[in-house]
Design a protein around this motif. Structure first.
Motif, PDB file in Angstrom:
ATOM      1  N   ALA A  26      -2.604 -39.529  21.721  1.00  0.00           N
ATOM      2  CA  ALA A  26      -1.680 -39.648  20.585  1.00  0.00           C
ATOM      3  C   ALA A  26      -0.366 -40.296  21.019  1.00  0.00           C
ATOM      4  CB  ALA A  26      -1.443 -38.294  19.936  1.00  0.00           C
ATOM      5  N   ALA A  27      -0.492 -41.429  21.680  1.00  0.00           N
ATOM      6  CA  ALA A  27       0.694 -42.153  22.155  1.00  0.00           C
ATOM      7  C   ALA A  27       1.643 -42.430  20.995  1.00  0.00           C
ATOM      8  CB  ALA A  27       0.266 -43.459  22.807  1.00  0.00           C
ATOM      9  N   GLY A  28       2.926 -42.245  21.243  1.00  0.00           N
ATOM     10  CA  GLY A  28       3.929 -42.464  20.214  1.00  0.00           C
ATOM     11  C   GLY A  28       4.176 -41.251  19.337  1.00  0.00           C
ATOM     12  N   THR A  29       3.460 -40.166  19.600  1.00  0.00           N
ATOM     13  CA  THR A  29       3.616 -38.934  18.836  1.00  0.00           C
ATOM     14  C   THR A  29       4.343 -37.914  19.704  1.00  0.00           C
ATOM     15  OG1 THR A  29       1.518 -39.369  17.717  1.00  0.00           O
ATOM     16  CG2 THR A  29       2.366 -37.125  17.587  1.00  0.00           C
ATOM     17  N   ARG A  30       5.273 -37.183  19.103  1.00  0.00           N
ATOM     18  CA  ARG A  30       6.019 -36.167  19.840  1.00  0.00           C
ATOM     19  C   ARG A  30       5.084 -35.077  20.354  1.00  0.00           C
ATOM     20  NH1 ARG A  30      11.333 -34.546  16.567  1.00  0.00           N
ATOM     21  NH2 ARG A  30      10.584 -32.569  17.374  1.00  0.00           N
ATOM     22  N   SER A  31       5.432 -34.485  21.476  1.00  0.00           N
ATOM     23  CA  SER A  31       4.587 -33.453  22.075  1.00  0.00           C
ATOM     24  C   SER A  31       4.564 -32.163  21.263  1.00  0.00           C
ATOM     25  CB  SER A  31       5.034 -33.156  23.508  1.00  0.00           C
ATOM     26  OG  SER A  31       6.344 -32.632  23.515  1.00  0.00           O
ATOM     27  N   ASP A  32       5.560 -31.967  20.378  1.00  0.00           N
ATOM     28  CA  ASP A  32       5.563 -30.755  19.571  1.00  0.00           C
ATOM     29  C   ASP A  32       4.905 -30.956  18.200  1.00  0.00           C
ATOM     30  OD1 ASP A  32       7.609 -32.351  18.592  1.00  0.00           O
ATOM     31  OD2 ASP A  32       9.001 -30.692  18.280  1.00  0.00           O
ATOM     32  N   ALA A  33       4.305 -32.125  17.986  1.00  0.00           N
ATOM     33  CA  ALA A  33       3.537 -32.368  16.755  1.00  0.00           C
ATOM     34  C   ALA A  33       2.202 -31.626  16.873  1.00  0.00           C
ATOM     35  CB  ALA A  33       3.291 -33.862  16.571  1.00  0.00           C
ATOM     36  N   THR A  34       1.556 -31.418  15.739  1.00  0.00           N
ATOM     37  CA  THR A  34       0.284 -30.694  15.742  1.00  0.00           C
ATOM     38  C   THR A  34      -0.897 -31.656  15.638  1.00  0.00           C
ATOM     39  OG1 THR A  34       0.245 -30.435  13.349  1.00  0.00           O
ATOM     40  CG2 THR A  34       1.323 -28.683  14.626  1.00  0.00           C
ATOM     41  N   LEU A  35      -2.054 -31.157  15.999  1.00  0.00           N
ATOM     42  CA  LEU A  35      -3.281 -31.929  15.872  1.00  0.00           C
ATOM     43  C   LEU A  35      -3.481 -32.352  14.424  1.00  0.00           C
ATOM     44  CD1 LEU A  35      -5.971 -33.083  16.825  1.00  0.00           C
ATOM     45  CD2 LEU A  35      -6.942 -30.783  16.617  1.00  0.00           C
ATOM     46  N   GLY A  36      -3.167 -31.479  13.482  1.00  0.00           N
ATOM     47  CA  GLY A  36      -3.316 -31.805  12.072  1.00  0.00           C
ATOM     48  C   GLY A  36      -2.526 -33.042  11.687  1.00  0.00           C
ATOM     49  N   THR A  37      -1.312 -33.160  12.195  1.00  0.00           N
ATOM     50  CA  THR A  37      -0.468 -34.329  11.932  1.00  0.00           C
ATOM     51  C   THR A  37      -1.099 -35.593  12.502  1.00  0.00           C
ATOM     52  OG1 THR A  37       1.513 -32.954  11.962  1.00  0.00           O
ATOM     53  CG2 THR A  37       1.829 -35.322  12.289  1.00  0.00           C
ATOM     54  N   VAL A  38      -1.595 -35.498  13.727  1.00  0.00           N
ATOM     55  CA  VAL A  38      -2.238 -36.641  14.376  1.00  0.00           C
ATOM     56  C   VAL A  38      -3.459 -37.086  13.581  1.00  0.00           C
ATOM     57  CG1 VAL A  38      -3.478 -37.381  16.462  1.00  0.00           C
ATOM     58  CG2 VAL A  38      -1.395 -36.016  16.674  1.00  0.00           C
TER      59      VAL A  38
ATOM     60  N   HIS B  57     -13.993 -25.143  18.365  1.00  0.00           N
ATOM     61  CA  HIS B  57     -13.271 -26.257  17.753  1.00  0.00           C
ATOM     62  C   HIS B  57     -11.774 -26.067  17.941  1.00  0.00           C
ATOM     63  CE1 HIS B  57     -16.853 -27.831  15.836  1.00  0.00           C
ATOM     64  NE2 HIS B  57     -17.182 -26.576  15.605  1.00  0.00           N
ATOM     65  N   LYS B  58     -11.062 -27.169  18.118  1.00  0.00           N
ATOM     66  CA  LYS B  58      -9.606 -27.117  18.216  1.00  0.00           C
ATOM     67  C   LYS B  58      -9.026 -26.850  16.837  1.00  0.00           C
ATOM     68  CE  LYS B  58      -8.820 -28.019  22.540  1.00  0.00           C
ATOM     69  NZ  LYS B  58      -8.205 -27.032  23.387  1.00  0.00           N
ATOM     70  N   ARG B  59      -8.024 -26.007  16.798  1.00  0.00           N
ATOM     71  CA  ARG B  59      -7.355 -25.703  15.535  1.00  0.00           C
ATOM     72  C   ARG B  59      -6.387 -26.824  15.195  1.00  0.00           C
ATOM     73  NH1 ARG B  59      -5.765 -19.642  15.086  1.00  0.00           N
ATOM     74  NH2 ARG B  59      -3.851 -20.669  14.434  1.00  0.00           N
ATOM     75  N   ARG B  60      -6.143 -27.016  13.921  1.00  0.00           N
ATOM     76  CA  ARG B  60      -5.239 -28.076  13.466  1.00  0.00           C
ATOM     77  C   ARG B  60      -3.797 -27.809  13.870  1.00  0.00           C
ATOM     78  NH1 ARG B  60      -7.489 -31.770  10.109  1.00  0.00           N
ATOM     79  NH2 ARG B  60      -5.524 -32.285   9.093  1.00  0.00           N
ATOM     80  N   ASP B  61      -3.463 -26.552  14.224  1.00  0.00           N
ATOM     81  CA  ASP B  61      -2.100 -26.258  14.635  1.00  0.00           C
ATOM     82  C   ASP B  61      -1.909 -26.326  16.158  1.00  0.00           C
ATOM     83  OD1 ASP B  61      -3.474 -23.920  15.221  1.00  0.00           O
ATOM     84  OD2 ASP B  61      -2.000 -22.586  14.314  1.00  0.00           O
TER      85      ASP B  61
END
Length: 69
Positions: free
Chosen positions: A41-53, A22-26
């Motif tokens: 995750a279009a419109g989301t910064r590349s340094d954001a985390t999966l958890g944020t998305v 499983h992918k980690r939330r970080d």
């Protein structure tokens, strides 16, 4: 990481015991874009985390997020 990944018939990464990894939330969005394409995750910064998305999309898992897209 893909080089050290054991895949089954469905080409999903598996741990040593055969369980799907499983992918980690970080995990960073930039890393996920390597796998799922630049439009992930279009419109989301590349340094954001999966958890944020996942939080923004109201999804609990990456699989659920991908199905909602």
């Amino acid at each position: 990481m893909a080089g050290d990944c054991n895949t089954g018939l469905d080409n999903r990464c598996r741990d040593g015991d055969g369980e799907i990894r499983h992918k980690r939330r970080d995990t960073l969005v930039r890393t996920l874009r390597d796998t799922y394409g630049e439009d992930f995750a279009a419109g989301t910064r590349s340094d954001a985390t999966l958890g944020t998305v996942l939080e923004r999309a109201g999804a609990r898992t990456l699989t659920e997020y991908l199905k909602k897209r």
